[in-house]
Design a protein around this motif. Structure first.
Motif, PDB file in Angstrom:
ATOM      1  N   GLU A   1       0.802  -1.225   0.000  1.00 22.71           N
ATOM      2  CA  GLU A   1       0.000   0.000   0.000  1.00 22.71           C
ATOM      3  C   GLU A   1       0.838   1.280   0.000  1.00 22.71           C
ATOM      4  O   GLU A   1       0.416   2.284  -0.554  1.00 22.71           O
ATOM      5  N   ILE A   2       2.003   1.264   0.616  1.00 20.45           N
ATOM      6  CA  ILE A   2       2.837   2.473   0.616  1.00 20.45           C
ATOM      7  C   ILE A   2       3.897   2.370  -0.478  1.00 20.45           C
ATOM      8  O   ILE A   2       4.477   3.359  -0.893  1.00 20.45           O
ATOM      9  N   GLY A   3       4.141   1.167  -0.925  1.00 15.16           N
ATOM     10  CA  GLY A   3       5.140   0.960  -1.968  1.00 15.16           C
ATOM     11  C   GLY A   3       6.506   0.674  -1.379  1.00 15.16           C
ATOM     12  O   GLY A   3       6.698   0.645  -0.165  1.00 15.16           O
ATOM     13  N   THR A   4       7.439   0.456  -2.253  1.00 18.05           N
ATOM     14  CA  THR A   4       8.814   0.180  -1.827  1.00 18.05           C
ATOM     15  C   THR A   4       9.721   1.308  -2.305  1.00 18.05           C
ATOM     16  O   THR A   4      10.802   1.083  -2.835  1.00 18.05           O
ATOM     17  N   ALA A   5       9.249   2.517  -2.125  1.00 21.08           N
ATOM     18  CA  ALA A   5       9.988   3.700  -2.553  1.00 21.08           C
ATOM     19  C   ALA A   5      11.317   3.804  -1.813  1.00 21.08           C
ATOM     20  O   ALA A   5      11.471   3.301  -0.706  1.00 21.08           O
ATOM     21  N   VAL A   6      12.234   4.475  -2.451  1.00 21.64           N
ATOM     22  CA  VAL A   6      13.477   4.850  -1.786  1.00 21.64           C
ATOM     23  C   VAL A   6      13.347   6.345  -1.501  1.00 21.64           C
ATOM     24  O   VAL A   6      13.251   7.154  -2.420  1.00 21.64           O
ATOM     25  N   TRP A   7      13.291   6.698  -0.243  1.00 17.46           N
ATOM     26  CA  TRP A   7      13.094   8.082   0.148  1.00 17.46           C
ATOM     27  C   TRP A   7      14.420   8.832   0.132  1.00 17.46           C
ATOM     28  O   TRP A   7      15.481   8.246   0.382  1.00 17.46           O
ATOM     29  N   ALA A   8      14.340  10.117  -0.110  1.00 21.81           N
ATOM     30  CA  ALA A   8      15.545  10.950  -0.162  1.00 21.81           C
ATOM     31  C   ALA A   8      16.199  11.063   1.212  1.00 21.81           C
ATOM     32  O   ALA A   8      17.422  11.089   1.323  1.00 21.81           O
ATOM     33  N   THR A   9      15.377  11.126   2.263  1.00 24.59           N
ATOM     34  CA  THR A   9      15.915  11.261   3.619  1.00 24.59           C
ATOM     35  C   THR A   9      15.152  10.351   4.565  1.00 24.59           C
ATOM     36  O   THR A   9      14.024   9.930   4.281  1.00 24.59           O
ATOM     37  N   ARG A  10      15.759  10.075   5.699  1.00 27.08           N
ATOM     38  CA  ARG A  10      15.089   9.285   6.733  1.00 27.08           C
ATOM     39  C   ARG A  10      13.853  10.034   7.238  1.00 27.08           C
ATOM     40  O   ARG A  10      12.826   9.420   7.536  1.00 27.08           O
ATOM     41  N   ASP A  11      13.922  11.354   7.328  1.00 27.02           N
ATOM     42  CA  ASP A  11      12.757  12.135   7.765  1.00 27.02           C
ATOM     43  C   ASP A  11      11.585  11.981   6.798  1.00 27.02           C
ATOM     44  O   ASP A  11      10.429  11.895   7.222  1.00 27.02           O
ATOM     45  N   ASP A  12      11.872  11.940   5.492  1.00 25.69           N
ATOM     46  CA  ASP A  12      10.809  11.714   4.503  1.00 25.69           C
ATOM     47  C   ASP A  12      10.180  10.337   4.696  1.00 25.69           C
ATOM     48  O   ASP A  12       8.962  10.187   4.659  1.00 25.69           O
ATOM     49  N   ALA A  13      11.022   9.330   4.902  1.00 20.69           N
ATOM     50  CA  ALA A  13      10.513   7.973   5.123  1.00 20.69           C
ATOM     51  C   ALA A  13       9.688   7.914   6.398  1.00 20.69           C
ATOM     52  O   ALA A  13       8.598   7.329   6.412  1.00 20.69           O
ATOM     53  N   ARG A  14      10.189   8.521   7.476  1.00 22.76           N
ATOM     54  CA  ARG A  14       9.467   8.536   8.756  1.00 22.76           C
ATOM     55  C   ARG A  14       8.096   9.176   8.586  1.00 22.76           C
ATOM     56  O   ARG A  14       7.088   8.643   9.032  1.00 22.76           O
ATOM     57  N   ARG A  15       8.058  10.322   7.918  1.00 22.37           N
ATOM     58  CA  ARG A  15       6.789  11.032   7.709  1.00 22.37           C
ATOM     59  C   ARG A  15       5.793  10.147   6.961  1.00 22.37           C
ATOM     60  O   ARG A  15       4.648   9.996   7.379  1.00 22.37           O
ATOM     61  N   ASP A  16       6.222   9.529   5.869  1.00 24.57           N
ATOM     62  CA  ASP A  16       5.313   8.712   5.059  1.00 24.57           C
ATOM     63  C   ASP A  16       4.878   7.438   5.786  1.00 24.57           C
ATOM     64  O   ASP A  16       3.705   7.070   5.755  1.00 24.57           O
ATOM     65  N   VAL A  17       5.819   6.765   6.424  1.00 24.19           N
ATOM     66  CA  VAL A  17       5.477   5.514   7.115  1.00 24.19           C
ATOM     67  C   VAL A  17       4.581   5.801   8.311  1.00 24.19           C
ATOM     68  O   VAL A  17       3.574   5.115   8.520  1.00 24.19           O
ATOM     69  N   PHE A  18       4.895   6.816   9.096  1.00 25.69           N
ATOM     70  CA  PHE A  18       4.071   7.128  10.264  1.00 25.69           C
ATOM     71  C   PHE A  18       2.686   7.622   9.847  1.00 25.69           C
ATOM     72  O   PHE A  18       1.697   7.328  10.512  1.00 25.69           O
ATOM     73  N   ALA A  19       2.600   8.345   8.736  1.00 29.34           N
ATOM     74  CA  ALA A  19       1.282   8.753   8.223  1.00 29.34           C
ATOM     75  C   ALA A  19       0.480   7.515   7.806  1.00 29.34           C
ATOM     76  O   ALA A  19      -0.721   7.429   8.078  1.00 29.34           O
ATOM     77  N   TYR A  20       1.145   6.563   7.184  1.00 31.63           N
ATOM     78  CA  TYR A  20       0.461   5.328   6.801  1.00 31.63           C
ATOM     79  C   TYR A  20      -0.047   4.590   8.036  1.00 31.63           C
ATOM     80  O   TYR A  20      -1.152   4.054   8.030  1.00 31.63           O
ATOM     81  N   LEU A  21       0.752   4.556   9.103  1.00 26.44           N
ATOM     82  CA  LEU A  21       0.327   3.870  10.327  1.00 26.44           C
ATOM     83  C   LEU A  21      -0.925   4.523  10.905  1.00 26.44           C
ATOM     84  O   LEU A  21      -1.811   3.828  11.413  1.00 26.44           O
ATOM     85  N   GLY A  22      -1.018   5.841  10.843  1.00 26.05           N
ATOM     86  CA  GLY A  22      -2.238   6.523  11.282  1.00 26.05           C
ATOM     87  C   GLY A  22      -3.431   6.098  10.447  1.00 26.05           C
ATOM     88  O   GLY A  22      -4.508   5.804  10.981  1.00 26.05           O
ATOM     89  N   TYR A  23      -3.240   6.043   9.132  1.00 26.13           N
ATOM     90  CA  TYR A  23      -4.295   5.579   8.240  1.00 26.13           C
ATOM     91  C   TYR A  23      -4.664   4.124   8.554  1.00 26.13           C
ATOM     92  O   TYR A  23      -5.844   3.776   8.652  1.00 26.13           O
ATOM     93  N   TYR A  24      -3.657   3.278   8.725  1.00 26.11           N
ATOM     94  CA  TYR A  24      -3.867   1.855   8.973  1.00 26.11           C
ATOM     95  C   TYR A  24      -4.684   1.635  10.240  1.00 26.11           C
ATOM     96  O   TYR A  24      -5.583   0.806  10.270  1.00 26.11           O
ATOM     97  N   ASN A  25      -4.394   2.386  11.285  1.00 27.15           N
ATOM     98  CA  ASN A  25      -5.078   2.210  12.566  1.00 27.15           C
ATOM     99  C   ASN A  25      -6.456   2.864  12.632  1.00 27.15           C
ATOM    100  O   ASN A  25      -7.342   2.362  13.309  1.00 27.15           O
ATOM    101  N   HIS A  26      -6.632   3.988  11.937  1.00 28.09           N
ATOM    102  CA  HIS A  26      -7.856   4.780  12.133  1.00 28.09           C
ATOM    103  C   HIS A  26      -8.811   4.800  10.946  1.00 28.09           C
ATOM    104  O   HIS A  26      -9.982   5.150  11.123  1.00 28.09           O
TER     105      HIS A  26
END
Length: 134
Positions: free
Chosen positions: A82-107
């Motif tokens: 669902e989020i894909g296997t993207a390679v993010w430019a920075t760890r902060d970009d990855a954190r933002r996208d993954v944590f946003a997905y977790l919010g979606y996944y839970n709620h």
């Protein structure tokens, strides 16, 4: 998913941070079971002492058995799909996208194994059921 943490390492401190977050947010109660694979971060004395501090019981899957971790394996397969296997430019970009997905996944994401409810709805309903019984 009740706890989360991201770092440039996979040491016991990383999973302890995720566990501590879940406890601080009131999402884990005593006598909960924490199930993991046999990764060193989960079997370390440091992490086991964190579980004991929170009154949690450790559970470790059998060697070579993917069935013991089927729920976790299913979650990570869904995340990758669902989020894909993207390679993010920075760890902060990855954190933002993954944590946003977790919010979606839970709620927001409906789960067929939860009778098409969200994990949040099930958790809240379970707590209310416990309250009514008490």
């Amino acid at each position: 998913m009740v706890g989360r943490a991201m770092a440039a390492h996979m040491r016991a401190d990383l999973v302890r941070d995720a566990l501590d977050l879940a406890v601080r947010r009131g999402l884990i109660s005593g006598d909960a079971v924490f199930h993991a694979d046999r990764g060193t971060q989960y079997t370390s004395g440091r992490f086991r002492s964190a579980l004991a501090e929170h009154g949690m019981r450790p559970s470790v899957g059998r060697t070579g058995s993917c069935f013991d971790n089927a729920v976790a394996e299913s979650f990570f397969a869904t995340l990758k799909t669902e989020i894909g296997t993207a390679v993010w430019a920075t760890r902060d970009d990855a954190r933002r996208d993954v944590f946003a997905y977790l919010g979606y996944y839970n709620h927001d994401r409906l789960h067929s194994t939860l009778n098409y409810r969200t994990p949040h709805e099930v958790r809240v309903g379970y707590r209310q059921g416990l309250t009514l019984v008490a």
